[in-house]
Write a protein that holds these residues in place. Structure first.
Motif, PDB file in Angstrom:
ATOM      1  N   THR A  49       0.832  -1.206   0.000  1.00  0.00           N
ATOM      2  CA  THR A  49       0.000   0.000   0.000  1.00  0.00           C
ATOM      3  C   THR A  49       0.864   1.254   0.000  1.00  0.00           C
ATOM      4  O   THR A  49       0.559   2.233  -0.704  1.00  0.00           O
ATOM      5  CB  THR A  49      -0.935   0.008   1.222  1.00  0.00           C
ATOM      6  OG1 THR A  49      -1.751  -1.169   1.209  1.00  0.00           O
ATOM      7  CG2 THR A  49      -1.829   1.241   1.225  1.00  0.00           C
ATOM      8  N   SER A  50       1.947   1.242   0.774  1.00  0.00           N
ATOM      9  CA  SER A  50       2.872   2.387   0.789  1.00  0.00           C
ATOM     10  C   SER A  50       3.497   2.600  -0.580  1.00  0.00           C
ATOM     11  O   SER A  50       3.675   3.740  -1.035  1.00  0.00           O
ATOM     12  CB  SER A  50       3.973   2.150   1.835  1.00  0.00           C
ATOM     13  OG  SER A  50       3.432   2.004   3.128  1.00  0.00           O
ATOM     14  N   ILE A  53       0.942   4.304  -2.826  1.00  0.00           N
ATOM     15  CA  ILE A  53       0.863   5.744  -2.515  1.00  0.00           C
ATOM     16  C   ILE A  53       2.053   6.478  -3.117  1.00  0.00           C
ATOM     17  O   ILE A  53       1.911   7.578  -3.674  1.00  0.00           O
ATOM     18  CB  ILE A  53       0.810   5.961  -0.989  1.00  0.00           C
ATOM     19  CG1 ILE A  53      -0.483   5.385  -0.414  1.00  0.00           C
ATOM     20  CG2 ILE A  53       0.919   7.445  -0.648  1.00  0.00           C
ATOM     21  CD1 ILE A  53      -0.535   5.396   1.101  1.00  0.00           C
ATOM     22  N   SER A  57       1.754   9.391  -5.899  1.00  0.00           N
ATOM     23  CA  SER A  57       2.274  10.721  -5.573  1.00  0.00           C
ATOM     24  C   SER A  57       3.317  11.173  -6.595  1.00  0.00           C
ATOM     25  O   SER A  57       3.342  12.340  -7.001  1.00  0.00           O
ATOM     26  CB  SER A  57       2.882  10.721  -4.170  1.00  0.00           C
ATOM     27  OG  SER A  57       1.929  10.378  -3.195  1.00  0.00           O
ATOM     28  N   THR A  91       1.276  16.703  -2.471  1.00  0.00           N
ATOM     29  CA  THR A  91       1.672  15.439  -3.091  1.00  0.00           C
ATOM     30  C   THR A  91       3.173  15.208  -2.953  1.00  0.00           C
ATOM     31  O   THR A  91       3.616  14.058  -2.808  1.00  0.00           O
ATOM     32  CB  THR A  91       1.276  15.396  -4.578  1.00  0.00           C
ATOM     33  OG1 THR A  91       1.820  16.538  -5.257  1.00  0.00           O
ATOM     34  CG2 THR A  91      -0.232  15.390  -4.732  1.00  0.00           C
ATOM     35  N   MET A  94       3.638  13.905   0.515  1.00  0.00           N
ATOM     36  CA  MET A  94       3.198  12.508   0.562  1.00  0.00           C
ATOM     37  C   MET A  94       4.226  11.596  -0.107  1.00  0.00           C
ATOM     38  O   MET A  94       4.432  10.452   0.319  1.00  0.00           O
ATOM     39  CB  MET A  94       1.850  12.356  -0.122  1.00  0.00           C
ATOM     40  CG  MET A  94       0.672  12.804   0.709  1.00  0.00           C
ATOM     41  SD  MET A  94       0.559  11.925   2.295  1.00  0.00           S
ATOM     42  CE  MET A  94       0.490  10.222   1.745  1.00  0.00           C
ATOM     43  N   SER A  98       5.755   8.563   1.936  1.00  0.00           N
ATOM     44  CA  SER A  98       5.533   7.182   1.492  1.00  0.00           C
ATOM     45  C   SER A  98       6.844   6.446   1.279  1.00  0.00           C
ATOM     46  O   SER A  98       6.945   5.243   1.530  1.00  0.00           O
ATOM     47  CB  SER A  98       4.706   7.162   0.207  1.00  0.00           C
ATOM     48  OG  SER A  98       5.337   7.893  -0.833  1.00  0.00           O
TER      49      SER A  98
END
Length: 326
Positions: A49-50, A53, A57, A91, A94, A98
């Motif tokens: 999941t990371s 992301i 991003s 972003t 993030m 991430s």
């Protein structure tokens, strides 16, 4: 062809491949994890999941990083430009967060795998949650401090116009940090650097300890468990050591340009394509080293494209694995 165009095309291909590969691996983790990886499932899902992301991003931001004195200009040409300066800065933050999450998740998996070998006890739900809080705490600090750092966009714009008059700011959405020496910015940068430099060496040390533990338990562990654990640890080691190749080099470019004012235009573009390229390689490592996922992937692909030979080979591989305890 301009560098903006070249990297726009690159990010498009990067996004399509990395997101497809990550979603496919996440599907395998959720629905086709073997019983011996059941305890690792949550951690593997967190890592994947990371990565997703991070891919998203990177694609939305598509940032060119221009350090100027004690400031840093972020020149975005991705989809975030449709929403303005603050969206591109968000972003970007993030993206950094991430990246830290990915490395922290990989180390967490290696730690957990080692603990299972040494204590033969699983984490309770409370212990697991507490460990996650500790592991991901620094990533949360990076995210929070990044939003608290000084962001005088007009000051940054004036610096770019003065020091880089050849840059057409109309082609970008400008954001950035007006003082990277501020406590919040420098702390976040230090944590990001620590996530790049330290984890590979920790992973190598832990890998040696896990291998030693496997060797000491040869009589109590089946050969299949030993081999699967070795392969899983190899996969984690490769994934965790990627920062040595893809984080350290661009981060060094950034420091040299920030401190000495020496840099090249290409390095301004390359920092995040290199930083995020691990999202392309990680699924390949997982499918190569973790045989149950590899076999299931062959079956799915063969059924999807009607490749009967590939399906047959995966069946043979499954039979052989049962006889050779792979």
């Amino acid at each position: 062809m301009s560098l903006d165009t070249i990297f726009t095309v690159y990010y498009a291909f990067y996004f399509i491949f990395s997101i497809s590969a990550q979603l496919f691996v996440l599907f395998l983790i959720i629905f086709h994890s073997p019983s011996n990886l059941k305890d690792m499932k949550k951690l593997m899902m967190a890592t994947s999941t990371s990565q997703i992301i991070m891919c998203l991003s990177a694609f939305l931001t598509q940032v060119r990083i221009v350090p100027i004195d004690s400031s840093i200009a972020l020149l975005s040409f991705g989809s975030c430009t449709l929403l303005g300066h603050q969206a591109c800065l968000a972003t970007y933050n993030m993206l950094n967060t991430s990246g830290c999450l990915v490395v922290a998740s990989l180390l967490h998996m290696m730690f957990y795998r080692r603990r299972l070998l040494t204590t033969l006890k699983k984490f309770s739900n409370g212990q697991f949650f507490f460990n996650c809080v500790i592991v991901y705490f620094l990533s949360a600090i990076v995210l929070i401090f990044s939003f608290l750092g000084p962001t005088d966009f007009e000051f940054i714009r004036a610096l770019v116009i003065t020091n880089y008059p050849y840059i057409d700011l109309n082609s970008y959405t400008l954001s950035g940090f007006s003082n990277v020496k501020h406590f919040f910015c420098s702390t976040a940068t230090g944590i990001i650097a620590a996530h790049a430099y330290i984890p590979p060496f920790v992973a190598l040390i832990w890998r040696g300890k896990i291998v030693s533990e496997i060797n000491s338990q040869r009589l109590s562990l089946s050969s299949r468990t030993q081999l699967q654990t070795r392969n899983f640890v190899k996969c984690l080691t490769f994934q965790t050591c990627l920062p040595l190749f893809f984080y350290v080099l661009p981060y060094t470019f950034y420091l040299i340009q920030q401190i000495f004012g020496i840099g090249f235009t290409i390095t301004e573009y390359l920092i995040f394509p290199l930083n995020t390229f691990s999202a392309v390689l990680d699924p390949i490592f997982m499918l190569y080293f973790i045989k149950p996922y590899q076999r299931k992937a062959k079956i799915i692909i063969s059924e999807m494209f009607g490749l009967s030979n590939l399906g047959n080979s995966s069946t043979v591989a499954t039979v052989n694995s049962n006889t050779s305890q792979v």
